[in-house]
Scaffold this motif. Structure first.
Motif, PDB file in Angstrom:
ATOM      1  N   GLU A   1     -70.251 -12.333  77.822  1.00 27.32           N
ATOM      2  CA  GLU A   1     -70.643 -13.085  79.023  1.00 27.32           C
ATOM      3  C   GLU A   1     -70.262 -12.367  80.309  1.00 27.32           C
ATOM      4  OE1 GLU A   1     -69.033 -14.287  76.421  1.00 27.32           O
ATOM      5  OE2 GLU A   1     -70.548 -15.630  75.572  1.00 27.32           O
ATOM      6  N   ILE A   2     -69.192 -11.556  80.223  1.00 26.01           N
ATOM      7  CA  ILE A   2     -68.675 -10.924  81.446  1.00 26.01           C
ATOM      8  C   ILE A   2     -68.172  -9.522  81.115  1.00 26.01           C
ATOM      9  CG2 ILE A   2     -66.410 -12.086  81.136  1.00 26.01           C
ATOM     10  CD1 ILE A   2     -66.187 -12.176  84.231  1.00 26.01           C
ATOM     11  N   GLY A   3     -68.228  -8.640  82.114  1.00 24.19           N
ATOM     12  CA  GLY A   3     -67.752  -7.277  81.915  1.00 24.19           C
ATOM     13  C   GLY A   3     -66.973  -6.809  83.125  1.00 24.19           C
ATOM     14  N   SER A   4     -66.258  -5.701  82.933  1.00 28.00           N
ATOM     15  CA  SER A   4     -65.528  -5.098  84.051  1.00 28.00           C
ATOM     16  C   SER A   4     -65.734  -3.588  83.998  1.00 28.00           C
ATOM     17  CB  SER A   4     -64.037  -5.423  83.935  1.00 28.00           C
ATOM     18  OG  SER A   4     -63.290  -4.555  84.765  1.00 28.00           O
ATOM     19  N   GLY A   5     -66.037  -3.020  85.167  1.00 28.67           N
ATOM     20  CA  GLY A   5     -66.268  -1.573  85.220  1.00 28.67           C
ATOM     21  C   GLY A   5     -66.250  -1.101  86.652  1.00 28.67           C
ATOM     22  N   ALA A   6     -66.939  -0.004  86.897  1.00 26.55           N
ATOM     23  CA  ALA A   6     -67.168   0.495  88.262  1.00 26.55           C
ATOM     24  C   ALA A   6     -68.643   0.865  88.292  1.00 26.55           C
ATOM     25  CB  ALA A   6     -66.300   1.703  88.556  1.00 26.55           C
ATOM     26  N   ALA A   7     -69.325   0.473  89.364  1.00 23.09           N
ATOM     27  CA  ALA A   7     -70.788   0.522  89.368  1.00 23.09           C
ATOM     28  C   ALA A   7     -71.343   1.935  89.192  1.00 23.09           C
ATOM     29  CB  ALA A   7     -71.315  -0.118  90.652  1.00 23.09           C
ATOM     30  N   TYR A   8     -70.541   2.976  89.536  1.00 20.98           N
ATOM     31  CA  TYR A   8     -71.116   4.326  89.387  1.00 20.98           C
ATOM     32  C   TYR A   8     -71.331   4.726  87.926  1.00 20.98           C
ATOM     33  CZ  TYR A   8     -66.123   5.920  89.622  1.00 20.98           C
ATOM     34  OH  TYR A   8     -64.771   6.094  89.459  1.00 20.98           O
ATOM     35  N   TYR A   9     -70.708   3.974  87.005  1.00 26.56           N
ATOM     36  CA  TYR A   9     -70.973   4.255  85.588  1.00 26.56           C
ATOM     37  C   TYR A   9     -72.434   3.971  85.228  1.00 26.56           C
ATOM     38  CZ  TYR A   9     -65.895   4.302  84.717  1.00 26.56           C
ATOM     39  OH  TYR A   9     -64.560   4.593  84.718  1.00 26.56           O
ATOM     40  N   TRP A  10     -73.107   3.166  86.041  1.00 25.49           N
ATOM     41  CA  TRP A  10     -74.478   2.735  85.679  1.00 25.49           C
ATOM     42  C   TRP A  10     -75.537   3.501  86.460  1.00 25.49           C
ATOM     43  CZ3 TRP A  10     -71.786   1.008  82.129  1.00 25.49           C
ATOM     44  CH2 TRP A  10     -70.694   0.184  82.331  1.00 25.49           C
ATOM     45  N   ALA A  11     -75.116   4.605  87.084  1.00 25.50           N
ATOM     46  CA  ALA A  11     -76.037   5.384  87.925  1.00 25.50           C
ATOM     47  C   ALA A  11     -77.249   5.877  87.130  1.00 25.50           C
ATOM     48  CB  ALA A  11     -75.308   6.561  88.562  1.00 25.50           C
ATOM     49  N   GLY A  12     -77.073   6.090  85.831  1.00 28.62           N
ATOM     50  CA  GLY A  12     -78.184   6.539  84.999  1.00 28.62           C
ATOM     51  C   GLY A  12     -79.258   5.471  84.853  1.00 28.62           C
ATOM     52  N   LYS A  13     -78.871   4.202  84.959  1.00 31.26           N
ATOM     53  CA  LYS A  13     -79.828   3.088  84.848  1.00 31.26           C
ATOM     54  C   LYS A  13     -80.342   2.690  86.219  1.00 31.26           C
ATOM     55  CE  LYS A  13     -76.664   1.282  81.372  1.00 31.26           C
ATOM     56  NZ  LYS A  13     -77.277   1.825  80.146  1.00 31.26           N
ATOM     57  N   ALA A  14     -79.458   2.738  87.216  1.00 35.10           N
ATOM     58  CA  ALA A  14     -79.806   2.338  88.577  1.00 35.10           C
ATOM     59  C   ALA A  14     -79.060   3.254  89.532  1.00 35.10           C
ATOM     60  CB  ALA A  14     -79.404   0.881  88.812  1.00 35.10           C
ATOM     61  N   PRO A  15     -79.709   4.296  90.038  1.00 35.52           N
ATOM     62  CA  PRO A  15     -79.009   5.274  90.885  1.00 35.52           C
ATOM     63  C   PRO A  15     -78.296   4.627  92.070  1.00 35.52           C
ATOM     64  CG  PRO A  15     -81.218   6.053  90.347  1.00 35.52           C
ATOM     65  CD  PRO A  15     -81.133   4.642  89.823  1.00 35.52           C
ATOM     66  N   ALA A  16     -78.849   3.514  92.597  1.00 34.50           N
ATOM     67  CA  ALA A  16     -78.249   2.883  93.778  1.00 34.50           C
ATOM     68  C   ALA A  16     -76.889   2.268  93.464  1.00 34.50           C
ATOM     69  CB  ALA A  16     -79.181   1.809  94.334  1.00 34.50           C
ATOM     70  N   ALA A  17     -76.591   2.072  92.171  1.00 35.44           N
ATOM     71  CA  ALA A  17     -75.348   1.394  91.794  1.00 35.44           C
ATOM     72  C   ALA A  17     -74.121   2.129  92.334  1.00 35.44           C
ATOM     73  CB  ALA A  17     -75.257   1.244  90.280  1.00 35.44           C
ATOM     74  N   GLN A  18     -74.209   3.472  92.404  1.00 33.95           N
ATOM     75  CA  GLN A  18     -72.997   4.211  92.782  1.00 33.95           C
ATOM     76  C   GLN A  18     -72.506   3.910  94.199  1.00 33.95           C
ATOM     77  OE1 GLN A  18     -74.074   8.121  91.551  1.00 33.95           O
ATOM     78  NE2 GLN A  18     -76.143   7.812  92.287  1.00 33.95           N
ATOM     79  N   PHE A  19     -73.417   3.428  95.068  1.00 29.61           N
ATOM     80  CA  PHE A  19     -72.972   3.107  96.436  1.00 29.61           C
ATOM     81  C   PHE A  19     -72.067   1.871  96.453  1.00 29.61           C
ATOM     82  CE2 PHE A  19     -77.027   5.395  97.123  1.00 29.61           C
ATOM     83  CZ  PHE A  19     -76.473   6.513  97.734  1.00 29.61           C
ATOM     84  N   PHE A  20     -72.058   1.123  95.350  1.00 30.70           N
ATOM     85  CA  PHE A  20     -71.180  -0.052  95.272  1.00 30.70           C
ATOM     86  C   PHE A  20     -69.869   0.282  94.561  1.00 30.70           C
ATOM     87  CE2 PHE A  20     -75.604  -1.518  95.376  1.00 30.70           C
ATOM     88  CZ  PHE A  20     -75.567  -2.181  96.586  1.00 30.70           C
ATOM     89  N   ALA A  21     -69.667   1.550  94.221  1.00 30.36           N
ATOM     90  CA  ALA A  21     -68.385   1.968  93.632  1.00 30.36           C
ATOM     91  C   ALA A  21     -67.742   2.961  94.587  1.00 30.36           C
ATOM     92  CB  ALA A  21     -68.598   2.587  92.261  1.00 30.36           C
ATOM     93  N   SER A  22     -68.221   4.193  94.566  1.00 32.55           N
ATOM     94  CA  SER A  22     -67.672   5.197  95.476  1.00 32.55           C
ATOM     95  C   SER A  22     -68.613   6.376  95.522  1.00 32.55           C
ATOM     96  CB  SER A  22     -66.306   5.661  94.962  1.00 32.55           C
ATOM     97  OG  SER A  22     -65.665   6.445  95.937  1.00 32.55           O
ATOM     98  N   VAL A  23     -68.764   6.948  96.698  1.00 33.39           N
ATOM     99  CA  VAL A  23     -69.487   8.213  96.812  1.00 33.39           C
ATOM    100  C   VAL A  23     -68.610   9.163  97.625  1.00 33.39           C
ATOM    101  CG1 VAL A  23     -71.827   7.273  96.629  1.00 33.39           C
ATOM    102  CG2 VAL A  23     -70.741   7.410  98.859  1.00 33.39           C
ATOM    103  N   PRO A  24     -68.713  10.473  97.337  1.00 34.33           N
ATOM    104  CA  PRO A  24     -67.923  11.431  98.115  1.00 34.33           C
ATOM    105  C   PRO A  24     -68.170  11.245  99.614  1.00 34.33           C
ATOM    106  CG  PRO A  24     -68.979  12.530  96.265  1.00 34.33           C
ATOM    107  CD  PRO A  24     -69.530  11.139  96.306  1.00 34.33           C
ATOM    108  N   PHE A  25     -67.121  11.350 100.380  1.00 39.19           N
ATOM    109  CA  PHE A  25     -67.194  11.220 101.847  1.00 39.19           C
ATOM    110  C   PHE A  25     -67.699   9.842 102.286  1.00 39.19           C
ATOM    111  CE2 PHE A  25     -67.165  15.739 100.988  1.00 39.19           C
ATOM    112  CZ  PHE A  25     -66.219  16.194 101.882  1.00 39.19           C
ATOM    113  N   GLY A  26     -67.616   8.866 101.387  1.00 38.36           N
ATOM    114  CA  GLY A  26     -68.078   7.514 101.714  1.00 38.36           C
ATOM    115  C   GLY A  26     -66.974   6.696 102.369  1.00 38.36           C
ATOM    116  N   MET A  27     -67.036   5.403 102.125  1.00 35.35           N
ATOM    117  CA  MET A  27     -66.096   4.500 102.804  1.00 35.35           C
ATOM    118  C   MET A  27     -64.822   4.305 101.990  1.00 35.35           C
ATOM    119  SD  MET A  27     -68.454   1.618 104.632  1.00 35.35           S
ATOM    120  CE  MET A  27     -69.889   1.412 103.575  1.00 35.35           C
ATOM    121  N   ASN A  28     -63.742   3.992 102.681  1.00 32.45           N
ATOM    122  CA  ASN A  28     -62.494   3.674 101.993  1.00 32.45           C
ATOM    123  C   ASN A  28     -62.499   2.182 101.592  1.00 32.45           C
ATOM    124  OD1 ASN A  28     -61.817   2.202 104.254  1.00 32.45           O
ATOM    125  ND2 ASN A  28     -60.278   3.636 104.993  1.00 32.45           N
ATOM    126  N   ALA A  29     -61.420   1.746 100.976  1.00 30.74           N
ATOM    127  CA  ALA A  29     -61.373   0.380 100.429  1.00 30.74           C
ATOM    128  C   ALA A  29     -61.641  -0.674 101.504  1.00 30.74           C
ATOM    129  CB  ALA A  29     -60.017   0.128  99.781  1.00 30.74           C
TER     130      ALA A  29
END
Ligand code: CA
Length: 381
Positions: free
Chosen positions: A108-136
């Motif tokens: 029913e529920i999972g835990s991860g980091a969205a960049y793991y799903w970049a292969g399915k949805a490339p946009a997912a990585q912006f909701f985890a972390s990208v180099p030179f992106g935003m801090n917490a």
């Protein structure tokens, strides 16, 4: 009719209702048992027994612990109506199948980091972390206060999932190196464990990103399969023992400036929940988001103190090298958004927010760190 545990037992004691009647009335299940919180169950409420599949090793310090605490909190807040059994990566399904398992209802529920799903949805990585992106702090601001969550929900809707921000690592460290890094030339031929977009950027700089599971990194460094590795920050890195095997510890983690962790719930299941239980799941995630970042900051600060006491020298990546990596990162991101319209939409929102947040941070956070809180003992070379 609400029957509490107290009146249930009272009923039995006085013989006013027969046990077979009660079993029929409550669907043959024994709802009289006390849950682990000691709170009496409301017998008329529907009971949910969920599985959480995670991408983390079981009980992984802070991050896996947060999942366990999330489950405990949801159980307590719901008076035991939702009980979640947490599985570490590979315990129920392979770690990186958590997304598909929840999407298709296997959990029913999972835990991860969205960049793991970049292969399915490339946009997912912006909701985890990208180099030179935003801090917490900035990423939370974008997701919670700047329209990020709406885009994230839209992206995950197509996968039958509801995303929730559930934690953040804070700015990570740049990693452990067996040789000094003085210029971009020193990255040429460098074999480094660095996943995701950071790895693609290293590749552009002439290095070789190597994919190794957590448990293999130490031996990889020892045997020369790796020249360098990134992991998280001082706390987790010290637990891995990298200080005993690699010479130089570099800052900052340009490749992961604040990785957001997530919970994701099967959307069909979520939509059928009563609003109070939906609110409980959301509230527990918000708590987990705060708890995880706070634990990271507290434990990393402590571990850094210990590392410095042991004589570990922290090095700074040279400015020119950072600027070159920034250029390569822009090229990598351009490649992503040119090929995926949704990624472009998300990145435009992300980038515009980042520019505003960066200006604000410069005149507040940076001034505070530089002028108010500066600790001269920690001046780095
Ligand atoms: Ca990392």
């Amino acid at each position: 009719m609400k029957i509490t545990r107290k009146s249930f037992f009272k009923g039995i004691a006085l013989g006013t209702v027969s046990l077979p009647f009660l079993i029929r009335a409550f669907g043959g299940k024994n709802y009289a048992q006390e849950d682990s919180t000691g709170a009496p169950n409301v017998l008329t409420a529907k009971q949910y027994r969920w599985k959480m599949v995670t991408t983390w090793p079981p009980n992984f310090p802070i991050i896996g612990e947060a999942c366990n605490k999330y489950a405990e909190l949801v159980e307590k807040m719901s008076g035991g109506r939702i009980r979640i059994r947490v599985y570490g990566g590979n315990e129920l399904v392979p770690a990186l199948e958590a997304f598909d398992t929840v999407r298709t209802g296997g959990a029913e529920i999972g835990s991860g980091a969205a960049y793991y799903w970049a292969g399915k949805a490339p946009a997912a990585q912006f909701f985890a972390s990208v180099p030179f992106g935003m801090n917490a702090q900035q990423l939370n601001a974008w997701i919670i206060g700047g329209g990020g969550l709406q885009l994230w929900e839209e992206l995950y809707r197509d996968f039958n999932l509801v995303p929730m921000a559930g934690g953040n690592t804070g700015v990570q460290m740049g990693g452990w190196f067996n040789r000094e890094i003085n210029s971009i030339e020193d990255l040429k031929g460098l074999k480094m464990r660095i996943p995701g977009l950071g790895g693609k950027v290293l590749e552009k700089a002439g290095g070789s990103p190597v994919l190794l599971a957590g448990g293999e990194i130490y031996t990889g460094l020892e045997r020369g399969i790796l020249d360098a590795t990134e992991w998280l920050g001082p706390y987790h890195d010290t637990l891995m023992g990298f200080q005993d095997i690699a010479k130089y510890y570099y800052t900052p983690g340009w490749h992961e400036p604040g990785t957001m962790l997530e919970y994701f719930v099967n959307k069909e299941t979520y939509d059928k929940l009563p609003p109070d239980l939906q609110a409980i799941l959301q509230t527990a995630a918000a708590w987990s988001n705060l708890w995880t970042l706070s634990q990271m900051e507290a434990k990393n600060a402590e571990a850094l103190t210990t590392l410095l006491e042991k004589g570990v020298t922290i090095r700074r990546f040279p400015k020119e090298l950072i600027n070159q990596l920034r250029q390569y990162t822009n090229e990598v991101i351009t490649g992503i958004i040119d090929n995926d319209p949704f990624s472009r939409r998300v990145y435009e929102s992300y980038d515009s927010f980042r520019n505003k947040a960066a200006n604000y941070s410069l005149i507040t956070e940076k001034e505070f760190y530089d002028k108010i809180q500066k600790n001269s003992e920690l001046d780095l070379g």
